[in-house]
Each structure stands twice: as C-alpha cells, then as structure tokens.
Design a protein around this motif. Structure first.
Motif, short mmCIF file in Angstrom:
data_model
loop_
_atom_site.label_atom_id
_atom_site.label_comp_id
_atom_site.label_asym_id
_atom_site.label_seq_id
_atom_site.Cartn_x
_atom_site.Cartn_y
_atom_site.Cartn_z
N LEU A 243 0.83 -1.20 0.00
CA LEU A 243 0.00 0.00 0.00
C LEU A 243 0.87 1.26 0.00
O LEU A 243 0.61 2.21 -0.75
CB LEU A 243 -0.94 0.00 1.21
CG LEU A 243 -1.89 1.18 1.33
CD1 LEU A 243 -2.85 1.22 0.16
CD2 LEU A 243 -2.61 1.14 2.64
N LEU A 244 1.90 1.29 0.84
CA LEU A 244 2.80 2.44 0.88
C LEU A 244 3.53 2.62 -0.45
O LEU A 244 3.76 3.75 -0.89
CB LEU A 244 3.79 2.29 2.03
CG LEU A 244 3.20 2.44 3.44
CD1 LEU A 244 4.27 2.14 4.49
CD2 LEU A 244 2.63 3.82 3.65
N THR A 245 3.89 1.54 -1.10
CA THR A 245 4.57 1.63 -2.39
C THR A 245 3.65 2.24 -3.44
O THR A 245 4.07 3.11 -4.22
CB THR A 245 5.03 0.23 -2.85
OG1 THR A 245 5.84 -0.36 -1.84
CG2 THR A 245 5.79 0.28 -4.15
N VAL A 246 2.39 1.83 -3.47
CA VAL A 246 1.43 2.38 -4.43
C VAL A 246 1.22 3.87 -4.17
O VAL A 246 1.20 4.68 -5.11
CB VAL A 246 0.09 1.59 -4.36
CG1 VAL A 246 -0.99 2.30 -5.16
CG2 VAL A 246 0.28 0.18 -4.86
N VAL B 119 2.09 7.01 -6.74
CA VAL B 119 1.10 8.02 -7.12
C VAL B 119 1.63 9.41 -6.83
O VAL B 119 1.52 10.33 -7.65
CB VAL B 119 -0.24 7.76 -6.40
CG1 VAL B 119 -1.20 8.95 -6.57
CG2 VAL B 119 -0.89 6.47 -6.90
N ILE B 120 2.24 9.62 -5.64
CA ILE B 120 2.80 10.94 -5.29
C ILE B 120 3.92 11.31 -6.25
O ILE B 120 4.02 12.45 -6.70
CB ILE B 120 3.29 10.95 -3.83
CG1 ILE B 120 2.08 10.84 -2.89
CG2 ILE B 120 4.11 12.19 -3.53
CD1 ILE B 120 2.45 10.67 -1.43
N LEU B 121 4.76 10.35 -6.60
CA LEU B 121 5.86 10.61 -7.53
C LEU B 121 5.32 11.02 -8.90
O LEU B 121 5.84 11.95 -9.53
CB LEU B 121 6.75 9.36 -7.65
CG LEU B 121 8.00 9.49 -8.49
CD1 LEU B 121 8.93 10.56 -7.92
CD2 LEU B 121 8.71 8.17 -8.58
N ILE B 122 4.28 10.36 -9.37
CA ILE B 122 3.68 10.72 -10.66
C ILE B 122 3.09 12.14 -10.61
O ILE B 122 3.24 12.92 -11.55
CB ILE B 122 2.59 9.68 -11.05
CG1 ILE B 122 3.26 8.34 -11.40
CG2 ILE B 122 1.75 10.16 -12.22
CD1 ILE B 122 2.30 7.20 -11.64
N LEU B 123 2.44 12.50 -9.49
CA LEU B 123 1.89 13.85 -9.35
C LEU B 123 2.99 14.91 -9.36
O LEU B 123 2.83 15.97 -9.98
CB LEU B 123 1.06 13.96 -8.08
CG LEU B 123 -0.32 13.27 -8.10
CD1 LEU B 123 -0.95 13.33 -6.71
CD2 LEU B 123 -1.21 13.91 -9.13
#
Length: 133
Positions: free
Chosen positions: A113-116, A120-124
């Motif tokens: 879950l933390l990896t996902v 997502v934060i990295l993509i944003l």
C-alpha cells in the motif's frame, strides 16, 4: 462349435485314417516302399508347414519382446520424472506455506500500500514539474 472351427482352420479338416492293413493288402514290396515314401513326403510337408509356423511365431515373439522392453524403459523414465516433479512440488508447497504465514502478519500488505501511494505521489510531482516548467 467355435473350437472345432478354429481347430479345422489350424489343422485342416479331420480325415479318418484308412486302416494300414487295407492300404497295403494289395501291394507288393515295391508298392509298400512307394506308399512309405508317399507317407514320409506327406509328413515332411506337414513338418515344413509346422516349421514355418514356429518360425513365424518366433519372430512375432521377438518383436513383442522388443516392444515390451521399449515400453518398460519408457515407463521407467516416466516414473523417474514423476518422482522428480513430485519432490519439486513438495518443496514449492513448503515455500508457499512459509510465504502464506508471513503474509498473514499484514506487513507485506502495508508495504504494498505504501509503495502504491509513493508511486502516485511521484507521478503527481513529475506531472506538476512538467506542467509548470
């Protein structure tokens, strides 16, 4: 009825032997010798047919033996491969049981879950940098 039919097909129809005395009563010595030679020729022909049958049966038996040896080797190879696959399968099942025990703790689910969320934060962040730069 079928036993008689198969016997006749193998041995030929049964012929009643003529009494030896009645066959030789009218013959002189030369005739008896000739009759003996004829009987011996008939016996030789029967023996030749029997020899052909025995030889044919021998060749069939040798071919069956060769095929059985081949099938035995194939079954032995298959048995060895089945045993090897069974032992590998047991090792994999043990590893899966260990993995199953570890996943029940919930640690791996939390890490996933933390990896996902991190991805997502990295993509944003990348999207914001590309949009405003």
């Amino acid at each position: 009825m079928s036993n008689f039919a198969s016997r006749d097909s193998l041995l030929g129809p049964e012929i009643k032997p003529v009494d030896a005395v009645s066959r030789t009563s009218d013959l002189d010595n030369q005739g008896i010798v000739g009759l003996q030679r004829q009987v011996m020729r008939e016996q030789d022909e029967g023996l030749e047919k029997l020899e052909e049958t025995v030889t044919s049966t021998k060749h069939i038996a040798l071919a069956v033996n060769e095929e059985l040896n081949l099938q035995t080797r194939l079954i032995d190879t298959l048995d060895y491969q089945v045993e090897a696959t069974g032992s590998r399968l047991q090792c994999i099942q043990k590893n899966l049981a260990i993995l199953n025990k570890r996943t029940k703790g919930g640690c791996s689910c939390l890490c996933l879950l933390l990896t996902v969320v991190g991805i997502v934060i990295l993509i944003l962040v990348i999207w914001v940098l590309i949009k405003y730069l």
